[in-house]
Design an enzyme around this catalytic site. Structure first.
Site, PDB file in Angstrom:
ATOM      1  N   CYS A 124       0.817  -1.220   0.000  1.00 63.54           N
ATOM      2  CA  CYS A 124       0.000   0.000   0.000  1.00 63.54           C
ATOM      3  C   CYS A 124       0.849   1.267   0.000  1.00 63.54           C
ATOM      4  O   CYS A 124       0.373   2.336  -0.357  1.00 63.54           O
ATOM      5  CB  CYS A 124      -0.941   0.002   1.193  1.00 63.54           C
ATOM      6  SG  CYS A 124      -0.132  -0.258   2.787  1.00 63.54           S
ATOM      7  N   SER A 146       9.226   2.494   6.840  1.00 65.98           N
ATOM      8  CA  SER A 146       7.787   2.501   6.618  1.00 65.98           C
ATOM      9  C   SER A 146       7.159   3.817   7.048  1.00 65.98           C
ATOM     10  O   SER A 146       7.694   4.530   7.898  1.00 65.98           O
ATOM     11  CB  SER A 146       7.132   1.356   7.401  1.00 65.98           C
ATOM     12  OG  SER A 146       7.550   0.101   6.898  1.00 65.98           O
ATOM     13  N   GLN A 151       5.288  -9.080   3.989  1.00 67.15           N
ATOM     14  CA  GLN A 151       5.213  -8.702   2.578  1.00 67.15           C
ATOM     15  C   GLN A 151       6.509  -9.024   1.847  1.00 67.15           C
ATOM     16  O   GLN A 151       6.487  -9.444   0.682  1.00 67.15           O
ATOM     17  CB  GLN A 151       4.872  -7.215   2.470  1.00 67.15           C
ATOM     18  CG  GLN A 151       3.443  -6.906   2.885  1.00 67.15           C
ATOM     19  CD  GLN A 151       3.207  -5.444   3.202  1.00 67.15           C
ATOM     20  OE1 GLN A 151       4.154  -4.678   3.442  1.00 67.15           O
ATOM     21  NE2 GLN A 151       1.954  -5.019   3.227  1.00 67.15           N
ATOM     22  N   GLY A 166     -13.281  -6.774   2.268  1.00 64.64           N
ATOM     23  CA  GLY A 166     -12.020  -7.440   1.941  1.00 64.64           C
ATOM     24  C   GLY A 166     -11.711  -8.533   2.945  1.00 64.64           C
ATOM     25  O   GLY A 166     -11.774  -8.305   4.153  1.00 64.64           O
ATOM     26  N   ASN A 167     -11.349  -9.713   2.419  1.00 63.12           N
ATOM     27  CA  ASN A 167     -11.106 -10.858   3.293  1.00 63.12           C
ATOM     28  C   ASN A 167      -9.663 -11.319   3.225  1.00 63.12           C
ATOM     29  O   ASN A 167      -9.336 -12.436   3.584  1.00 63.12           O
ATOM     30  CB  ASN A 167     -12.049 -12.008   2.914  1.00 63.12           C
ATOM     31  CG  ASN A 167     -12.016 -13.136   3.909  1.00 63.12           C
ATOM     32  OD1 ASN A 167     -11.513 -14.214   3.606  1.00 63.12           O
ATOM     33  ND2 ASN A 167     -12.527 -12.895   5.112  1.00 63.12           N
ATOM     34  N   GLU A 209      -5.379 -10.568   4.146  1.00 62.38           N
ATOM     35  CA  GLU A 209      -4.663 -10.414   5.417  1.00 62.38           C
ATOM     36  C   GLU A 209      -4.998  -9.092   6.104  1.00 62.38           C
ATOM     37  O   GLU A 209      -5.266  -9.051   7.310  1.00 62.38           O
ATOM     38  CB  GLU A 209      -3.153 -10.504   5.173  1.00 62.38           C
ATOM     39  CG  GLU A 209      -2.326 -10.350   6.436  1.00 62.38           C
ATOM     40  CD  GLU A 209      -0.835 -10.309   6.169  1.00 62.38           C
ATOM     41  OE1 GLU A 209      -0.075 -10.079   7.128  1.00 62.38           O
ATOM     42  OE2 GLU A 209      -0.427 -10.500   5.006  1.00 62.38           O
ATOM     43  N   MET A 210      -4.987  -8.003   5.333  1.00 56.57           N
ATOM     44  CA  MET A 210      -5.267  -6.683   5.910  1.00 56.57           C
ATOM     45  C   MET A 210      -6.700  -6.603   6.426  1.00 56.57           C
ATOM     46  O   MET A 210      -6.960  -6.086   7.521  1.00 56.57           O
ATOM     47  CB  MET A 210      -5.031  -5.600   4.865  1.00 56.57           C
ATOM     48  CG  MET A 210      -5.150  -4.187   5.396  1.00 56.57           C
ATOM     49  SD  MET A 210      -3.604  -3.516   5.961  1.00 56.57           S
ATOM     50  CE  MET A 210      -2.860  -3.050   4.394  1.00 56.57           C
TER      51      MET A 210
END
Length: 409
Positions: free
Chosen positions: A50, A103, A114, A183-184, A186-187
């Site tokens: 992202c 980050s 990731q 959304g299903n 990881e996030m």
């Protein structure tokens, strides 16, 4: 050192520009395959999250950035938004990246998984190559060590945690609030789990074709993805975290179905899930990745300890790279030493009460042991010398072994 990378991240581009360069797993693999198969890179790993898109290559002749822009059909006018790194600068950067030190949310943990996923994907398709394979594994191991031995932040942090923390600061406790998570992956699952822990009433979207394989966090209700708009009027907060190339929430549809006054939409995806035009709607608020901000950096002592650990990992990788670079010379030195040893032992071996085949077998074992011992000593010597000193020793020994073999003949 033939390692290079180019990347675009939150430091150089806003979310609108970053989403243009975001790569799905399939597009990232296609790019890696082109760079390896067509342009001759030894290995390639593509990281797209992202907050960043990065392309890593080893053994590539020429500049990486023009190839990336060309192969992705990107506008060269945006070249200035990319950062290029090579050699030890790239190695150092990757070590810090794995710890979350590069980050947007300092010290966050998701970047580590990731990196693992990016490496695994390239490895599965035989695109990583030995250099990037070793580099990424070294960075991942170093990051785990830092996470274990050093406290970079007051607590482990992820993007969903940061988002929820901001909401709590602005709106107070979330207990009892109605939340929809779109959304299903990881996030999405992490977001839903955290909201349940906060005492929220959580619904999670589920696509029909994934109903038999999706993992729904305990305490979450389920709503079909196709019915997400119908639930908006009941929601206080809506989080969207998918890898969809299309908007999961469009401004027009939000207007048509309506929404609860003061509803907050949180976009955790790049490319963005929520139509930016929805920002013009009254009585609704939207947060995207650029609104999450930076966590305070670590205290100087913790940062110093972390960098010392990372430097050890950098040194280990540099040693490995040196050994790999001089492997052929070391093998040659070992082979020549074995021949010298065999020549010196010819007469003594003849005096032993052995059959001819036994004597020959013993001689082979002595040669093999001699070769391995020399290699072990030479590789071990690298730990006590810098790169240039060790390279000079290898070259000198190679020349000496060649000369002695010439005299032997």
């Amino acid at each position: 050192m033939d390692i290079s990378m180019v990347g675009i991240d939150y430091n150089t581009a806003d979310v609108e520009l970053r989403e243009r360069f975001a790569l799905t797993a399939s597009r990232g693999l296609a790019l890696a395959e082109v760079l390896v198969r067509r342009h001759g890179a030894e290995g390639c790993v593509v990281l797209s999250t992202c907050n960043r898109t990065e392309v890593w290559c080893s053994g590539l002749q020429g500049e990486l950035l023009p190839l990336v822009l060309t192969e992705t059909g990107s506008d060269t006018a945006h070249a200035e938004c990319f950062i290029s790194r090579c050699g030890m600068e790239a190695v150092q950067y990757l070590m810090e990246l794995g710890c979350g030190m590069r980050s947007q949310i300092f010290g966050e943990d998701q970047i580590l998984s990731q990196l693992k996923e990016a490496l695994c994907l390239s490895r599965e398709h035989k695109l990583a190559g030995p250099v990037l394979e070793t580099l990424f594994r070294t960075a991942i191991t170093a990051a785990k060590r830092v996470k274990t031995e050093v406290r970079l932040t007051a607590k482990d942090t992820s993007v969903p945690e940061r988002a929820i923390h901001l909401l709590e600061q602005k709106y107070g406790g979330l207990k009892g609030k109605h939340c929809l998570v779109i959304g299903n992956g990881e996030m999405g699952r992490l977001t839903a789990e955290l909201l349940v822990e906060k005492g929220c009433e959580v619904l999670m979207t589920l696509r029909r074709y994934r109903s038999g394989q999706a993992v729904i966090p305990q305490g979450c209700g389920i709503i079909l993805y196709e019915e997400r708009y119908r639930s908006l009027p009941q929601q206080d907060f809506v989080f969207s975290a998918t890898s969809s190339p299309h908007y999961t929430l469009e401004a027009g549809q939000i207007c048509d179905t309506g929404f609860r006054k003061g509803c907050v939409l949180v976009d955790l995806a790049v490319p963005r899930d929520i139509d930016p035009a929805a920002r013009r709607l009254r009585e609704i608020e939207i947060y995207d990745m650029d609104d999450l901000g930076m966590e305070p950096s670590a205290d100087p002592e913790s940062l110093r300890e972390a960098k010392l650990l990372l430097q050890q990992a950098v040194d280990d990788f540099e040693q490995w790279l040196d050994c790999r670079r001089h492997a052929a010379e070391i093998q040659r030195i070992g082979g020549r030493t074995a021949k010298l040893t065999a020549a010196k032992l010819t007469k003594p071996l003849r005096k032993l009460p052995l059959e001819k085949d036994e004597r020959e077998e013993l001689q082979k074992k002595v040669e093999l042991t001699s070769c391995k011992s020399v290699a072990k000593l030479m590789y071990g010597m690298r730990k006590h010398l810098n790169s240039s000193e060790w390279a000079a020793c290898v070259a000198a020994l190679d020349k000496t072994a060649d000369e002695l073999n010439g005299e032997q003949k």
